[in-house]
Design an enzyme around this catalytic site. Sequence first.
Site, PDB file in Angstrom:
ATOM      1  N   GLY A  14      37.666  34.494  38.345  1.00  0.00           N
ATOM      2  CA  GLY A  14      38.491  33.846  39.227  1.00  0.00           C
ATOM      3  C   GLY A  14      37.793  32.914  39.966  1.00  0.00           C
ATOM      4  N   ASN A  15      36.581  32.935  39.979  1.00  0.00           N
ATOM      5  CA  ASN A  15      35.544  31.847  40.796  1.00  0.00           C
ATOM      6  C   ASN A  15      35.833  30.567  40.171  1.00  0.00           C
ATOM      7  OD1 ASN A  15      34.059  32.701  43.284  1.00  0.00           O
ATOM      8  ND2 ASN A  15      33.438  34.550  41.694  1.00  0.00           N
ATOM      9  N   LYS A 132      44.073  50.539  41.328  1.00  0.00           N
ATOM     10  CA  LYS A 132      43.912  48.930  41.505  1.00  0.00           C
ATOM     11  C   LYS A 132      44.438  48.284  42.774  1.00  0.00           C
ATOM     12  CE  LYS A 132      42.643  44.683  40.220  1.00  0.00           C
ATOM     13  NZ  LYS A 132      41.215  44.189  40.193  1.00  0.00           N
ATOM     14  N   LYS A 217      41.380  41.885  33.081  1.00  0.00           N
ATOM     15  CA  LYS A 217      41.342  40.709  32.244  1.00  0.00           C
ATOM     16  C   LYS A 217      40.131  40.713  30.963  1.00  0.00           C
ATOM     17  CE  LYS A 217      38.100  37.491  33.664  1.00  0.00           C
ATOM     18  NZ  LYS A 217      37.298  38.422  34.361  1.00  0.00           N
ATOM     19  N   LYS A 279      33.444  44.057  32.144  1.00  0.00           N
ATOM     20  CA  LYS A 279      32.902  43.057  31.273  1.00  0.00           C
ATOM     21  C   LYS A 279      31.913  43.723  30.233  1.00  0.00           C
ATOM     22  CE  LYS A 279      32.697  40.183  35.251  1.00  0.00           C
ATOM     23  NZ  LYS A 279      34.116  39.602  35.166  1.00  0.00           N
TER      24      LYS A 279
END
Length: 316
Positions: A14-15, A132, A217, A279
Amino acid sequence: MSESGKTVVVALGGNAILQPGQVGTFEEQLVNVDTAMRRIAAMVAGGWEVVLTHGNGPQVGNLLIQQELASGQVAPMPMDVCGAMSQGQIGYMLEQTLQNHLVKRRLKTPVVSILTQVAVDARDPAFANPSKPVGPFYDETRAKTLMLEQGHAMREDAGRGWRRVVPSPEPVEIIPREAIRDLVADGVLIICSGGGGIPVVRGRDRALSGVDAVIDKDLAAMRLALDVEAEVLMILTDVPQAYVDYNTPEQKALSQVTESEMRAYAAAGHFKAGSMGPKVEACLRFTAAGGRSIIANLKDVVPALEGNAGTHIVPD
Ligand code: ADP
Ligand code: MG
């Protein structure tokens, strides 16, 4: 970095699109995206076939706030539609800025973003335990109304107000995967599966329908990397590496770790759920299937591909 014909799936955090503290104007987002796409263009110049995916947290959060605040005048759209809107918005920005950087380098690679539905299993245990948090904060009265009238699951969030929580099921099938595979084989640079994809379930007649959920994601990027038979899964985020004992005086950066070492660190709770945890899980599963997995900072794409930056998860 000459890696002719090798496919890398790159997941942008997102960054890369919106940084903490920014208000999120179009101009701010465009500058961030432009910087990120300059780096992706360098990978393409190095001979890599890039397949790009991205987060959508802040963007879809803002769309959900708009639905809520305008609900007296405009019929609010459900979450799956907001997910599709965010893929369109971010896909457009990535597509344009990346194309511009490729043209500057005299590269002819076509860039196409694809609205991507991702199937989840309606029996996924996540549906019984929405976890979430998404969208705006509400006061207790409005939260209880939404619970009653819309059937939303709402949770009090550490004194900051009430927030909707939705399930985060596993990605099972990237719906247009054959089309994506064919386009990649044709040399098209695809942007897809943004925000983890638009979550859909298959009915008994195999018909698809959208659900209120958020697919992680990074796990969707892993699914995509398996589907396009990528050599490398590269997860780009805002820290240079994964660490053990993160944020403690004992913190230690991980440069090259074997699958079983990494699995042991994960089991010992070194990687936070909802941020570094997925991740690492995505990388572990991709490495177990025979690929190369890298977690790195967006600034370090080129050295990370050469093995000189980031965290590399390698087979035992
Ligand atoms: P993205 O938008 O890239 O998905 P996330 O915020 O979800 O970013 O994940 C990256 C964040 O994970 C880092 O900013 C860091 O604060 C956090 N994090 C949690 N545990 C670790 C760890 N063990 N090593 C490195 N970063 C960690
Ligand atoms: Mg994340």
